[in-house]
Design an enzyme around this catalytic site. Structure first.
Site, mmCIF file in Angstrom:
data_model
loop_
_atom_site.group_PDB
_atom_site.id
_atom_site.type_symbol
_atom_site.label_atom_id
_atom_site.label_comp_id
_atom_site.label_asym_id
_atom_site.label_seq_id
_atom_site.Cartn_x
_atom_site.Cartn_y
_atom_site.Cartn_z
ATOM 1 C CE1 TYR A 1 -3.317 0.288 6.099
ATOM 2 C CE2 TYR A 1 -0.985 0.827 5.969
ATOM 3 C CZ TYR A 1 -2.019 -0.077 5.806
ATOM 4 O OH TYR A 1 -1.745 -1.353 5.345
ATOM 5 C CE1 TYR B 1 -3.644 2.471 0.315
ATOM 6 C CE2 TYR B 1 -2.985 2.853 2.595
ATOM 7 C CZ TYR B 1 -3.768 3.184 1.497
ATOM 8 O OH TYR B 1 -4.675 4.211 1.578
#
Length: 354
Positions: A234, A224
């Site tokens: 995140y 990612y």
């Protein structure tokens, strides 16, 4: 004298890549081939199917039909591969029952009308390398009841016993118990857990499955953009785990390439509202993944939805002979968001005409 052009007798890279990524399995693609000087100009038809007939794939991290793991398995099945999967033991029962009841039937339909067949489902907890690594509290946990062998070495041995050799290895799993916490609030335990489940597990899988893989085989993982860009929300060490995964991909490409003759790549996939991703964030509020999806559509070069099949098709290419000379690569499949340096929907950009 023939032309000195580097492109001589070579397939046009863009044509090959576009064709390979944009058509279903066993479809013949056409590509222009450069001709030697002095010969008549002509386009040469060349079949470039993604044909994985006879290949065996193990896809780790499939627990429903909404995630990238399922999409990759489906794309590989579309190309003719035999599919086996690894599923986290606590959700193995639900996944198996859902398959048997037909809950995923619609999502399993292939282009020819047939249904993807999963040859075997193995219980897999990728944070454990060997049986001796499993603590008693996990062994005695009722969520693991009936799963006596579920470590990476256990499952590699079981796959080897059942299928002999394999050709394709897919790592589609990650976990960060403190993912909702900023890095400044992340504990050592949470940070190490994220790295263990999300990056080292891929290293361990290549270690254990590598000896089972046929020469010319391929391994792919999923990463990612948080590995290289700040993505608020995140957290929990997940950004660090993804950075490690990408670095390990390059090293494994060298080591496993030399030792086993396989390719190793990773796909940096854009945000997808899968079951697992939707769990990131506070209940009752707009989730992290919803913010990420909205941001991507507003700012990516391609202002369109990203589907799991988009990643599945690229994975099929990377795992096929068409990508036999591609290794150590982080392949972005995010509608181009990784290339952007400014947010078009920022208030600072109002009136810019961008």
């Amino acid at each position: 004298r023939t032309s000195d052009s580097p492109a001589m007798l070579a397939l046009t890279p863009i044509a090959v890549l576009a064709a390979a990524l944009g058509r279903p399995a066993a479809t013949a693609f056409r590509s222009s081939v450069a001709r030697p000087a002095g010969l008549a100009r002509a386009d040469v038809s060349m079949a470039l199917p993604i044909d994985l007939t006879g290949k065996v794939a193990f896809v780790a991290g499939v627990a429903d039909s909404t995630g990238y793991g399922w999409a990759i398995a489906k794309a590989l099945a579309e190309a003719g591969a035999k599919i086996t999967v690894g599923t986290w033991p606590p959700v193995l029962g639900i996944f198996t029952k859902s398959l048997e009841s037909g809950k995923f039937d619609e999502d399993a339909i292939l282009s020819d009308g047939s249904k993807m067949v999963i040859e075997k489902i193995y219980p897999l907890d990728a944070v454990f390398d060997a049986p001796e690594d499993v603590p008693d509290e996990v062994k005695n946990n009722k969520r693991y009841a009936g799963c006596e062998a579920f470590t990476i070495s256990d499952i590699a041995a079981a796959v080897g016993k059942d299928f002999g050799k394999i050709d394709i290895l897919v790592h589609s799993l990650a976990n960060g118990p403190e993912v909702t916490k900023p890095l400044l609030e992340t504990s050592r335990k949470g940070y190490m857990a994220a790295a263990s489940a999300s990056s080292y597990s891929f290293v361990s899988m290549v270690q254990k499955f590598g000896p089972l893989m046929n020469k010319g085989g391929s391994a792919v993982s999923l990463t990612y953009i948080a590995s290289e860009r700040v993505i608020p929300g995140y957290g929990g060490g997940m950004s660090s785990a993804k950075a490690a995964l990408e670095s390990d991909t390059r090293t494994l490409a060298f080591e496993a390439g030399r030792k086993y003759g396989i390719t190793v790549n990773t796909i940096s996939a854009g945000a997808l509202k899968s079951r697992a991703a939707s769990a990131i964030g506070d209940k009752g509020k707009k989730s992290f993944i919803e913010y990420a999806i909205d941001y991507a559509k507003a700012n990516a070069p391609l202002a369109k939805d990203l589907y799991s099949d988009d990643v599945g098709q690229v994975a099929a290419f990377l795992l096929s002979p068409l990508a036999g000379s591609v290794t150590g690569v982080t392949m972005y499949v995010d509608n181009g968001l990784h290339a952007m340096g400014m947010a078009l929907d920022s208030k600072a950009m109002e009136g810019s005409g961008a």
